[in-house]
Design an enzyme around this catalytic site. Structure first.
Site, PDB file in Angstrom:
ATOM      1  N   GLY B  71       0.799  -1.222   0.000  1.00 34.56           N
ATOM      2  CA  GLY B  71       0.000   0.000   0.000  1.00 34.56           C
ATOM      3  C   GLY B  71       0.829   1.269   0.000  1.00 34.56           C
ATOM      4  N   ASN B 151      -8.895   3.749   7.650  1.00 26.31           N
ATOM      5  CA  ASN B 151      -8.219   2.696   8.399  1.00 26.31           C
ATOM      6  C   ASN B 151      -8.459   2.788   9.903  1.00 26.31           C
ATOM      7  OD1 ASN B 151      -6.611   5.044   7.661  1.00 26.31           O
ATOM      8  ND2 ASN B 151      -5.009   4.167   8.919  1.00 26.31           N
ATOM      9  N   GLN B 179      -7.879  -0.674   2.890  1.00 22.91           N
ATOM     10  CA  GLN B 179      -8.705  -1.222   3.972  1.00 22.91           C
ATOM     11  C   GLN B 179     -10.033  -1.778   3.458  1.00 22.91           C
ATOM     12  OE1 GLN B 179      -8.123  -1.640   7.239  1.00 22.91           O
ATOM     13  NE2 GLN B 179      -6.160  -0.584   7.390  1.00 22.91           N
ATOM     14  N   ALA B 200      -2.142  -6.741  -0.105  1.00 20.79           N
ATOM     15  CA  ALA B 200      -2.456  -8.143   0.191  1.00 20.79           C
ATOM     16  C   ALA B 200      -2.595  -8.446   1.675  1.00 20.79           C
ATOM     17  CB  ALA B 200      -1.369  -9.045  -0.405  1.00 20.79           C
ATOM     18  N   HIS B 201      -1.783  -7.788   2.522  1.00 18.49           N
ATOM     19  CA  HIS B 201      -1.719  -8.282   3.905  1.00 18.49           C
ATOM     20  C   HIS B 201      -2.912  -7.882   4.763  1.00 18.49           C
ATOM     21  CE1 HIS B 201      -0.293  -4.837   6.471  1.00 18.49           C
ATOM     22  NE2 HIS B 201      -0.024  -4.336   5.288  1.00 18.49           N
ATOM     23  N   THR B 237      12.436  -7.289 -10.394  1.00 20.76           N
ATOM     24  CA  THR B 237      11.957  -8.649 -10.627  1.00 20.76           C
ATOM     25  C   THR B 237      10.681  -8.898  -9.830  1.00 20.76           C
ATOM     26  OG1 THR B 237      14.186  -9.423 -11.022  1.00 20.76           O
ATOM     27  CG2 THR B 237      12.572 -11.099 -10.397  1.00 20.76           C
ATOM     28  N   CYS B 324      -0.431   8.727  23.873  1.00 23.13           N
ATOM     29  CA  CYS B 324       0.548   7.926  24.599  1.00 23.13           C
ATOM     30  C   CYS B 324       1.090   6.762  23.781  1.00 23.13           C
ATOM     31  CB  CYS B 324      -0.085   7.365  25.863  1.00 23.13           C
ATOM     32  SG  CYS B 324      -0.697   8.642  26.932  1.00 23.13           S
TER      33      CYS B 324
END
Lengths: 124, 393
Positions: B71, B151, B179, B200-201, B237, B324
């Site tokens: 992203g 997000n 998201q 992807a994650h 690549t 914090c």
């Protein structure tokens, strides 16, 4: 991140709570900085006989105030006033650099309580 | 003890079926897609197939999809690549105050290169100010970039409406859909969006791989120079095993069943928290305009890092926008943009679900969270204030 000691204290603080008829109450901080600490003292013969705290803040803030309480319980007011925030950091087996200010707030809240106690005495 | 992962907005567990594919391509089909021999052809075939999968998931053409490392790279490539490729048209870009850091930081960098950026406000639920957008577009505007699903607070902006406005003014429209991808149906034939960022994650795929959609004809300049990979837009690549894993994750995620499942659990969580815990505020909208996996609360009198610290002890993973929790000790700029005060920003808790979240896990959270909040409120010095609220309530 946090040391095991910091997390242990945060999860099970020993000195948390308010106090009936304290001899002095110190308070420091505001919502904006994210930490508010309130310290209650019972003082006998110029020594801190009992100490309690309430903290609005993060893991480090809660652990720091609890550590501070343990370190100064039983000490004379002069000894307690002189305690540096580094002693709190050492007691917690280190704090992340960005959280060191929490330990400073710990000593400042204690000094605020002692100042108020002494002011009260001189007024009497 | 039960372990409950509710930080899927940060990242997700990789689906074991995705892992299986990745391992196969790492161990056996390791060819370079640019090589002419059979190992290379095998990799090239997998690459083409994955590109088709991603393309069809948003109703695009395969040659409109370019693979990236995720992203952050996708947003950098689009913002900088479109800005520099369209300099003769103008130097003005419009975005919002609640974008992901990688969009805002790219914009800041572009400002240093002489581009002018307008940062749009959002309303108290996080929706972009449409009137402000209309007024901000000028002859010098080349790109509008608005996040699809936020997000932090889960607000879903209306891509159709924003895209229509941009289309009328002849300005490119980009949306960061990291998201929202597979959680909200995206159809680039129906939604007049010119550029999209995907990764992807967040959808049970691997980290380090993503894609951008660039509508045919949109002028964009490549940013990473080298060999002629990704049609000259992105050299390097191709990460074949990652790309194959990404495509597999997309196939497994694309289902309205997953969306309705997560929506039901999300609403159970939100309703449960709102009824079981006093002095709480839900941030972001309710219903269909909220990401199906996002719940975001502010608790009065206590601080968010501490909330997560105690939840952690119960095996529950969440996150916070509290000052914090940040190295800068600044609260989340997204929450600030909603107009929240410091207390509400610092007392924030985000919980983000996935299709692997179970009903039992939500029940467990609804049991534990009230205890955690009560415990921290006992430690908090704001007792009198709590009494005042009790009396008023």
């Amino acid at each position: 991140m946090y040391s095991t000691e910091t997390l242990k204290r945060f999860k099970n603080p020993e000195f948390v709570g308010d106090m009936e008829n304290p001899d002095a109450v110190g308070e420091i901080g505001n919502f904006k900085c994210g930490d508010v600490m309130k310290v209650y003292l019972k003082i006998k013969d110029d020594r801190i006989e009992d100490i309690k705290f309430e903290t609005y803040g993060c893991v480090a803030a809660i652990a720091s105030t609890d550590m501070m309480c343990e370190l100064v319980k039983g000490k004379t007011l002069d000894e307690a006033y002189e305690m540096s925030n580094q002693e709190i950091v050492n007691g917690l087996k280190d704090l992340p650099p960005v959280k060191v200010h929490c330990s400073i707030l710990g000593t400042r809240s204690l000094r605020d309580a002692i100042d108020k106690y002494r002011e009260g005495i001189s007024e009497k | 003890m039960m372990y409950v992962y509710l930080d899927n907005g940060a990242t997700t567990q990789v689906d074991p079926r995705v892992t299986g594919k990745i391992i196969k391509y790492m161990n056996d089909r390791y060819g370079n897609a640019s090589s002419l021999h059979f190992k290379g052809r095998e990799a090239k075939k997998a690459l083409d197939k994955a590109r088709h999968t991603i393309a069809s998931s948003i109703n695009a053409r395969a040659d409109e999809i370019y693979f990236t490392s995720g992203g952050t790279e996708g947003n950098n490539l689009i913002l900088k690549g479109v800005a520099f490729a369209n300099r003769e048209k103008g130097n003005h870009i419009i975005t919002t105050k609640v974008e992901h850091k990688c969009v805002l930081e790219s914009c800041k960098w572009l400002e240093k290169q002489g581009f002018k950026i307008t940062y749009l406000d959002v309303d108290e639920e996080g929706f972009v100010d449409i009137e402000q957008l209309k007024n901000a577009i000028s002859d010098r505007t080349i790109l509008v970039s608005v996040i699809h699903g936020n997000n932090e607070i889960g607000t879903i902006n209306d891509l159709k409406e924003i895209g229509r406005i941009c289309g009328e003014k002849g300005v490119y429209f980009h949306s960061d859909a990291c998201q929202s991808y597979t959680k909200v149906a995206i159809d680039v034939q129906e939604m007049p969006v010119d550029l999209l960022t995907l990764n992807a994650h967040k959808i049970h795929g691997p980290k380090g791989v993503g894609a951008i959609y660039v509508r045919d004809g949109v002028k964009i300049e490549g940013w990473q120079h080298g060999g002629f990979h990704e049609m000259g837009i992105r050299a390097g690549t191709e990460n074949i095993h990652g790309i194959v894993g990404f495509a597999e994750a997309v196939k497994l995620s694309l289902s309205s069943k997953h969306i309705s499942y997560m929506t039901r659990l999300r609403d159970k969580l939100i309703d449960g928290v709102m009824t079981r815990i006093p002095y709480v505020r839900l941030n972001g909208p309710r219903g269909e305009k909220r990401l199906c996996n996002n719940a975001h609360f502010s608790f009065k009198f206590i601080e968010g890092e501490a909330i997560n610290g105690l939840l952690d002890d119960y095996g529950i993973c969440g996150s916070t926008g509290s000052a914090c929790s940040e190295k800068t000790l600044e609260p989340s700029y997204v929450l600030k943009s909603l107009g929240l005060n410091h207390e509400m920003m610092n007392g924030s808790l985000r919980m983000t679900l996935s299709r692997f979240t179970t009903e039992e896990e939500i029940d467990y959270v609804l049991e534990v969270l009230p205890l955690v909040i009560r415990r921290l409120r006992e430690i908090s010095p704001f007792k009198e204030e709590q009494h005042v609220f009790n009396r008023d309530a």
